[in-house]
Motif scaffolding. Structure first.
Motif, short mmCIF file in Angstrom:
data_model
loop_
_atom_site.label_atom_id
_atom_site.label_comp_id
_atom_site.label_asym_id
_atom_site.label_seq_id
_atom_site.Cartn_x
_atom_site.Cartn_y
_atom_site.Cartn_z
N SER A 130 0.81 -1.22 0.00
CA SER A 130 0.00 0.00 0.00
C SER A 130 0.84 1.27 0.00
CB SER A 130 -0.95 0.00 1.21
OG SER A 130 -0.21 -0.09 2.42
N ALA A 131 2.07 1.22 0.54
CA ALA A 131 2.93 2.41 0.58
C ALA A 131 3.80 2.53 -0.67
CB ALA A 131 3.82 2.36 1.82
N MET A 132 3.73 1.53 -1.56
CA MET A 132 4.55 1.55 -2.76
C MET A 132 3.79 2.21 -3.92
SD MET A 132 7.28 0.07 -1.60
CE MET A 132 6.91 0.67 0.06
N THR A 133 4.51 2.87 -4.78
CA THR A 133 3.88 3.56 -5.91
C THR A 133 4.23 2.95 -7.26
OG1 THR A 133 5.75 5.09 -6.10
CG2 THR A 133 3.91 5.75 -4.67
N ASN A 134 5.34 2.19 -7.33
CA ASN A 134 5.83 1.70 -8.62
C ASN A 134 6.21 0.22 -8.54
OD1 ASN A 134 6.12 4.63 -8.77
ND2 ASN A 134 7.26 4.27 -10.66
N PHE B 251 1.86 2.21 -10.40
CA PHE B 251 0.61 1.44 -10.30
C PHE B 251 -0.52 2.14 -11.04
CE2 PHE B 251 2.56 -0.59 -6.47
CZ PHE B 251 2.39 -1.90 -6.88
N ALA B 252 -0.47 3.47 -11.11
CA ALA B 252 -1.52 4.20 -11.81
C ALA B 252 -1.59 3.85 -13.29
CB ALA B 252 -1.30 5.71 -11.64
N ALA B 253 -0.48 3.32 -13.84
CA ALA B 253 -0.44 2.97 -15.26
C ALA B 253 -0.69 1.48 -15.50
CB ALA B 253 0.92 3.36 -15.84
N PHE B 254 -1.07 0.73 -14.47
CA PHE B 254 -1.35 -0.69 -14.65
C PHE B 254 -2.57 -0.88 -15.54
CE2 PHE B 254 2.04 -1.86 -12.28
CZ PHE B 254 1.99 -3.09 -11.64
N ASP B 255 -2.62 -2.04 -16.23
CA ASP B 255 -3.71 -2.33 -17.15
C ASP B 255 -4.95 -2.84 -16.43
OD1 ASP B 255 -2.18 -1.95 -19.72
OD2 ASP B 255 -0.96 -3.51 -18.79
N TYR C 151 13.06 8.06 -18.41
CA TYR C 151 11.97 7.14 -18.72
C TYR C 151 10.64 7.85 -18.56
CZ TYR C 151 15.61 3.63 -17.95
OH TYR C 151 16.77 2.90 -18.00
N ASP C 152 9.65 7.44 -19.38
CA ASP C 152 8.31 7.96 -19.16
C ASP C 152 7.63 7.16 -18.07
OD1 ASP C 152 7.39 5.58 -20.30
OD2 ASP C 152 6.88 6.48 -22.22
N ILE C 153 6.38 7.48 -17.77
CA ILE C 153 5.70 6.86 -16.64
C ILE C 153 5.42 5.38 -16.88
CG2 ILE C 153 3.34 7.37 -17.38
CD1 ILE C 153 2.78 8.15 -14.42
N LEU C 154 5.48 4.94 -18.15
CA LEU C 154 5.28 3.53 -18.47
C LEU C 154 6.57 2.73 -18.44
CD1 LEU C 154 2.70 3.80 -21.40
CD2 LEU C 154 2.27 3.42 -18.96
N GLY C 155 7.67 3.41 -18.11
CA GLY C 155 8.95 2.72 -18.04
C GLY C 155 9.70 2.66 -19.34
N LYS C 156 9.23 3.37 -20.37
CA LYS C 156 9.91 3.36 -21.66
C LYS C 156 11.05 4.39 -21.67
CE LYS C 156 9.16 4.20 -26.60
NZ LYS C 156 8.17 4.61 -27.63
N LEU C 157 12.22 3.95 -22.12
CA LEU C 157 13.36 4.86 -22.21
C LEU C 157 13.12 5.86 -23.34
CD1 LEU C 157 16.32 5.51 -21.32
CD2 LEU C 157 17.06 3.97 -23.15
N PRO D 275 -6.84 -1.51 -3.77
CA PRO D 275 -5.96 -1.55 -2.58
C PRO D 275 -4.88 -2.61 -2.74
CG PRO D 275 -8.27 -1.50 -1.93
CD PRO D 275 -8.25 -1.71 -3.42
N ARG D 276 -3.71 -2.33 -2.17
CA ARG D 276 -2.58 -3.24 -2.34
C ARG D 276 -2.03 -3.71 -1.00
NH1 ARG D 276 -1.80 1.13 -5.63
NH2 ARG D 276 -0.17 2.00 -4.28
N ASP D 277 -2.89 -3.78 0.01
CA ASP D 277 -2.42 -4.13 1.34
C ASP D 277 -2.54 -5.62 1.66
OD1 ASP D 277 -5.16 -3.97 1.25
OD2 ASP D 277 -5.38 -3.21 3.30
N GLU D 278 -3.16 -6.41 0.78
CA GLU D 278 -3.32 -7.84 1.04
C GLU D 278 -2.98 -8.64 -0.22
OE1 GLU D 278 -7.15 -8.72 2.63
OE2 GLU D 278 -6.79 -7.66 4.52
#
Length: 486
Positions: free
Chosen positions: A305-309, A360-364, A439-445, A370-373
């Motif tokens: 839950s405290a992670m962003t990427n 995580f905001a760019a996930f498909d 890198y952009d937000i999707l991880g592309k160089l 929530p990501r705590d469990e």
């Protein structure tokens, strides 16, 4: 239109049965052996004895010298290494032969390890005028054999044959066809030409043959040879322990797990680079992969839950993937919901490390869930054709909180300004900056620079407005900073 179509069909058929020069002795010589020669026969690659002729002007040819103390039926065998002869439709083999004496020659084709036909022999006469092109028609068999009926890897030349075109029951080899009574004969051959057939499958025989670059792999017929990474990917930046949750990798302490599994026939092993290990993964089936489980650890679930990427480094051997293949990373929530990111890797370069760092905001799938469990972290491959081509390699699979914002960055050994910017970012350091990757937000160089200076300017004018991440590397390690383009 009908005439054009008809001519095209005729051309296609003609090309299908056209002959190829299967051996001209200009490169590596084929494997050879002399038999029934009492140990005195010779097979030598030599300079062309007459390059001024109109028939054969090649630089090198193959010399065959019989042994007068050998048997009259002694022969010189050549084993073709690449293309082999297909005599099912066109059973004629032409050979350029050099001799200063009139002579008869018997040629015999044998399937060998790469062919499929029955032994067949036929003959031709040479007039003794230097280079002549002889045609051996294997629909007219000699020496007790039948007509050629398949493909052949080996061809044998008998220089002491003496009964061209006739019916021979005895005395078929000069001078008398008697064991131990032979003659000295020298011929030179070149340009063995016939319809070429693809070699039989030899990619599992444990032998280096048929153009393979390594045993049972590579070359025109077998799968590409293994080409694993020569080393691990770039070391991740230093992060505080509470800013990262590592699933696999040596850069950070790995989160406790109560299980590691493969599924769908996946095979996983580790490669060790001086203490830095990476995962080698083979996924022969659609949707196969690996998973880390967090059912019984303390605490029971993985709390992100405290992670962003999410970060992952991967490397594809050979072709990155089969057409349509998607590389998938899933974090499965305790209620069965998948928080999912797909990477379409079909256009990526092979045999090099790729670094993906995605918010995580760019996930498909379910990016705001929530990501705590989290109970499982899964890596798998899915493709339209149902198969993964070649193994792939993983390292540095972790989740992190990208806390290096503008304020923190300016108080560290690095400083970036202006940030946000409409034009360019300037990065200053107390030490030499060796590399900057953006890198952009999707991880592309999107760009990289190697300044080898304490200061570097990064031109952002061509970039779209949004958030970017710069990985800055120097003599004191590396760090990542968030950049904003207005």
């Amino acid at each position: 239109m009908k005439k054009i179509t008809f001519l095209f069909v005729l051309l296609t058929i003609s090309l299908g049965f056209s002959q190829s020069n299967l051996e001209n002795f200009e490169g590596a010589a084929p494997a050879t052996n002399f038999f029934d020669d009492n140990g005195g026969g010779q097979i030598n690659v030599i300079a062309n004895p007459d390059t001024a002729n109109a028939i054969n002007t090649s630089a090198t040819s193959l010399e065959i010298i019989t042994n007068a103390s050998g048997n009259a039926w002694q022969g010189a065998q050549l084993i073709l290494q690449n293309d082999i002869m297909d005599l099912t439709t066109n059973a004629t083999v032409t050979v350029d032969v050099y001799s200063n004496n009139p002579t008869d020659i018997l040629a015999k084709v044998v399937p060998g390890s790469g062919g499929s036909g029955s032994d067949s022999a036929t003959d031709a006469s040479h007039g003794g005028t230097g280079w002549e092109t002889l045609s051996f028609d294997f629909t007219m068999p000699r020496d007790g054999t039948g007509a050629a009926n398949g493909s052949y890897q080996n061809i044998i030349f008998y220089p002491l044959w003496n009964t061209v075109g006739g019916t021979c029951t005895s005395g078929c080899y000069s001078p008398y066809g008697t064991p131990g009574v032979s003659a000295m004969e020298t011929i030179v051959i070149d340009n063995i030409t016939a319809v070429a057939a693809a070699p039989a499958e030899t990619c599992s025989d444990g032998i280096l043959n048929n153009g393979e670059t390594q045993v049972d792999c590579g070359g025109p017929n077998c799968d590409a040879c293994p080409n694993p990474p020569s080393g691990p990917p770039t070391t991740p930046p230093n992060r505080a322990a509470n800013d990262v949750v590592s699933i696999y990798g040596n850069a950070y302490a790995q989160a406790p797990t109560d299980g590691f599994q493969t599924f769908g026939s996946a095979v996983v092993s580790e490669i060790d680079f001086s203490g830095n290990t990476i995962l080698s993964v083979t996924t022969p089936d659609n949707g196969s992969g690996l998973q880390y489980q967090y059912f019984g650890t303390t605490p029971q679930f993985l709390d992100l839950s405290a992670m962003t990427n999410m970060h992952i480094d991967f490397y594809f051997e050979g072709s990155p993937a089969a057409v349509g293949t998607v590389f998938i990373v899933i974090a499965q929530y305790s209620d069965g919901t998948n928080i999912q990111k797909n990477f379409d890797v079909t256009a990526l370069a092979s045999n090099t490390w790729h670094e993906m760092d995605v918010a995580f905001a760019a996930f498909d799938g379910n990016p705001g869930y929530p990501r705590d469990e989290i109970q499982q972290v899964i890596v798998q491959v899915a493709g339209d054709d149902g198969a993964q081509v070649g193994p792939f390699y993983l390292d540095n699979l972790y989740f992190h909180n990208n806390t290096l914002g503008v304020e923190e960055f300016e108080t560290s050994s690095f400083r970036v300004y202006p940030n946000p910017t409409k034009g360019e970012w300037n990065i200053l350091s107390n030490s030499n900056i060796s590399n900057v990757s953006v890198y952009d937000i999707l991880g592309k160089l999107v760009m990289s620079k190697q300044p080898n200076l304490n200061q570097v300017s990064v031109d952002a004018t061509s970039l779209n407005s949004g958030v970017y991440f710069a990985k800055v590397e120097g003599v004191n390690g590396s760090t990542t900073v968030k950049l904003i383009k207005e």
